[in-house]
Write an enzyme that holds these catalytic residues in place. Structure first.
Site, mmCIF file in Angstrom:
data_model
loop_
_atom_site.group_PDB
_atom_site.id
_atom_site.type_symbol
_atom_site.label_atom_id
_atom_site.label_comp_id
_atom_site.label_asym_id
_atom_site.label_seq_id
_atom_site.Cartn_x
_atom_site.Cartn_y
_atom_site.Cartn_z
ATOM 1 N N ALA A 47 0.828 -1.191 0.000
ATOM 2 C CA ALA A 47 0.000 0.000 0.000
ATOM 3 C C ALA A 47 0.868 1.249 0.000
ATOM 4 O O ALA A 47 1.287 1.726 1.040
ATOM 5 C CB ALA A 47 -0.903 -0.011 1.217
ATOM 6 N N THR A 48 1.143 1.724 -1.180
ATOM 7 C CA THR A 48 1.984 2.907 -1.303
ATOM 8 C C THR A 48 2.066 3.278 -2.777
ATOM 9 O O THR A 48 1.591 2.526 -3.632
ATOM 10 C CB THR A 48 3.390 2.609 -0.750
ATOM 11 O OG1 THR A 48 3.998 3.806 -0.345
ATOM 12 C CG2 THR A 48 4.264 1.962 -1.785
ATOM 13 N N THR A 49 2.655 4.399 -3.090
ATOM 14 C CA THR A 49 2.965 4.667 -4.489
ATOM 15 C C THR A 49 4.384 5.188 -4.612
ATOM 16 O O THR A 49 4.759 6.153 -3.961
ATOM 17 C CB THR A 49 2.015 5.713 -5.098
ATOM 18 O OG1 THR A 49 0.701 5.178 -5.076
ATOM 19 C CG2 THR A 49 2.396 6.007 -6.533
ATOM 20 N N LYS A 80 9.780 6.691 2.317
ATOM 21 C CA LYS A 80 9.928 5.403 1.621
ATOM 22 C C LYS A 80 11.007 5.455 0.555
ATOM 23 O O LYS A 80 11.192 4.511 -0.199
ATOM 24 C CB LYS A 80 8.592 5.011 0.984
ATOM 25 C CG LYS A 80 7.445 4.944 1.977
ATOM 26 C CD LYS A 80 6.129 4.809 1.245
ATOM 27 C CE LYS A 80 4.960 5.019 2.204
ATOM 28 N NZ LYS A 80 3.690 5.115 1.481
ATOM 29 N N SER A 186 0.619 0.023 -4.500
ATOM 30 C CA SER A 186 -0.780 -0.148 -4.890
ATOM 31 C C SER A 186 -1.237 0.934 -5.862
ATOM 32 O O SER A 186 -2.157 0.739 -6.630
ATOM 33 C CB SER A 186 -1.666 -0.140 -3.654
ATOM 34 O OG SER A 186 -1.435 1.045 -2.918
#
Lengths: 270, 262
Positions: A47-49, A80, A186
């Protein structure tokens, strides 16, 4: 005498070239047990971009700040996009615990290699080192708790044509070199669409963008990803939480300041 | 042998004499503070003698290359595992030397059936401020000479390493006289180079040692240096205090060194 842990018997090769090997010898590297059963499916905990693309000055890597657990937002200032050394970045999607540990092992590995072997690790060796860490982590990933899907960006100064290099991985550690752009997390389906479109039909190919246009594009793209993906924190200039954008250039890794992002903030149609 | 304590003492004395003879030709190394960090300097012929150990720790070594390599590797492994499991700020030269290197060197030296380490080490650790910079010399028998003892009245901002006691004494005296911690890099390299020549002349001197003898003049230093440089090259590295975090160590390349010589 505390001998080098690497030194077994007289005449044996002295010194580890590999930092994880040293950690293992000293019992400091937790190794994931292989998955039991075999029916387990790796759950998508990405869950991240993260998006990365080559621009005129090198490689841009951008990531949102949101960390989620299920449908709970855990943290809104996660970083991140991690500096591994002067000229390398690793951006992570997936389990933060496994990913940050991996980044730590990786950055220590590069330093350790340079210090002991008295030479810089080559780009292909660095790319491969991350691949190996991912494979070692596959047991955890199969248990559905520790999957990591990173992007690795670096500047290859030793190459006959020096320039930025961009790699993406799958959860098992297969490495792919990206020609122009790479995405993970995601929010990545939306990202791939945006970057493909910009690169192919936009005003100019990504690799010809200057620094400011590249930052502007990254911000627009993250905003687009956050529009449809709940697990991606987009732009929140009111809350003063900006995405993390870092540039890999010949002069090293540069973090883009919040003030720069404010300046580049795309205007929206009303 | 063990029932005869005298023979143990004799064996140790022989071993010390043997090692000191082996090390007596070792080219001097100086580490000294300048206004932006620490510079390590030596002149050498064919192999590297100044190394990076960790983010803020550098090493200069003389002796047998195989032994230097084992000690260097040990120091890097200890520092790296500490930095990895705790943090870079937890890596400390004092602990590295006092708890790991010194006891080990002493044991190897006194176990007269095993091989000793034919090496001398000079460590420099960049502190948060010049007042906490550390210069530590570790000898083949585990003896430690550190500037870090809080009881010291003055805390010298330099450390020296050489093949003989005489050479080290001379270099120490020279630097006590010439060194200030606010030197620019160019001045610091010049002082380090002059100290190297002073140490070198003491190494090759055949006459009776007179600690109060005047130091060579600038002309004599220059002449000696020119002779040495026909066969040797400068080697220098920095621990740069202005780097915000991460590795502070950087070698000076040939072009930079050429620019600093004068």
């Amino acid at each position: 005498m505390p001998r080098p842990a690497s030194e077994s018997v007289a005449g044996a090769m002295l010194g580890f070239r590999d930092f994880p090997e040293l950690l293992q010898a000293r019992g400091l590297l937790p190794v994931a047990s292989p998955a039991v059963g075999g029916a387990n499916q790796p759950t998508q905990t990405q869950a991240t971009t993260i998006l990365a693309f080559k621009f005129a000055g090198g490689v841009l890597v951008a990531g949102d700040r949101r960390a989620t657990s299920g449908n709970v937002m855990v943290y809104d200032r996660a970083d991140k996009v991690i500096e591994i050394d002067d000229h390398s970045l690793m951006a992570i999607a997936g389990s933060p615990a496994a990913a940050w540990e991996m980044a730590r092992v990786l950055s220590h590995s590069f330093q350790f290699y340079r210090r002991t072997q008295l030479q810089e690790m080559t780009v292909s060796a660095k790319v491969r080192a991350l691949s190996k860490l991912l494979r070692d982590n596959f047991g955890l990933a199969m248990q559905g708790v520790g999957a990591v899907v990173p992007i690795f960006a670096t500047f290859d100064a030793a190459h006959p044509f020096p320039g930025g290099k961009l790699f993406f991985y799958d959860v098992m550690g297969a490495q792919f070199e990206a020609a122009d752009y790479a995405t993970t997390g995601s929010g990545s389906p939306a990202m791939r669409g945006v970057l493909y479109h910009e690169n192919t039909y936009g005003r100019a190919p990504l690799r010809s963008l200057d620094r400011d246009s590249a930052i502007g594009l990254a911000l627009r793209a993250l905003d687009t990803a956050a529009e449809s993906d709940t697990a991606t924190g987009g732009l929140d200039p009111r809350g003063k939480i900006f995405p993390v954008i870092k540039l890999v250039t010949g002069a090293g890794v540069i973090s883009v300041a919040d003030s720069d992002m404010t300046r580049m903030l795309p205007t929206r149609n009303e | 042998m063990f029932e005869e304590p005298f023979r143990f003492v004799e064996a140790i004395a022989n071993r010390r004499e043997y090692i000191e003879n082996e090390l007596a030709t070792g080219s001097p190394i100086t580490a000294l503070a300048y206004d932006r960090g620490i510079v390590l300097f030596t002149m050498g012929r064919d192999r590297q003698k100044i190394f990076e150990v960790y983010d803020r720790i550098a090493l200069g070594a003389l002796g047998h290359p195989g032994d230097i390599e084992r000690l260097r590797m040990l120091a890097i492994e200890l520092a790296s595992t500490e930095g990895f499991t705790r943090s870079a700020a937890d890596v400390s030269l004092r602990r590295l030397v006092n708890y790991s290197l010194s006891p080990g060197l002493k044991a190897a030296f006194e176990q007269i059936y095993g091989p000793p380490y034919l090496a001398r080490l000079l460590f420099a650790e960049l502190g948060a401020s010049p007042s906490t910079d550390q210069f530590v010399r570790v000898d083949f028998d585990g003896a430690i000479h550190s500037n870090g003892n809080p009881a010291l009245k003055t805390r010298p901002g330099f450390g020296v390493l050489s093949g003989t006691k005489r050479s080290e004494t001379r270099m120490n005296a020279f630097l006590t006289q010439e060194h200030r911690s606010d030197l620019s890099l160019t001045e610091a390299v010049r002082v380090a180079r002059d100290a190297w020549v002073v140490g070198h002349l003491a190494l090759i001197a055949k006459d009776e040692f007179n600690p109060d003898a005047p130091f060579p003049t600038a002309t004599e230093i220059h002449a000696a240096q020119t002779t040495v440089l026909t066969q040797a090259v400068f080697e220098a590295a920095l621990l740069d205090r202005t780097r915000p975090d991460g590795p502070a160590y950087r070698t000076l390349d040939a072009a930079e060194l050429a620019g600093l010589q004068g």
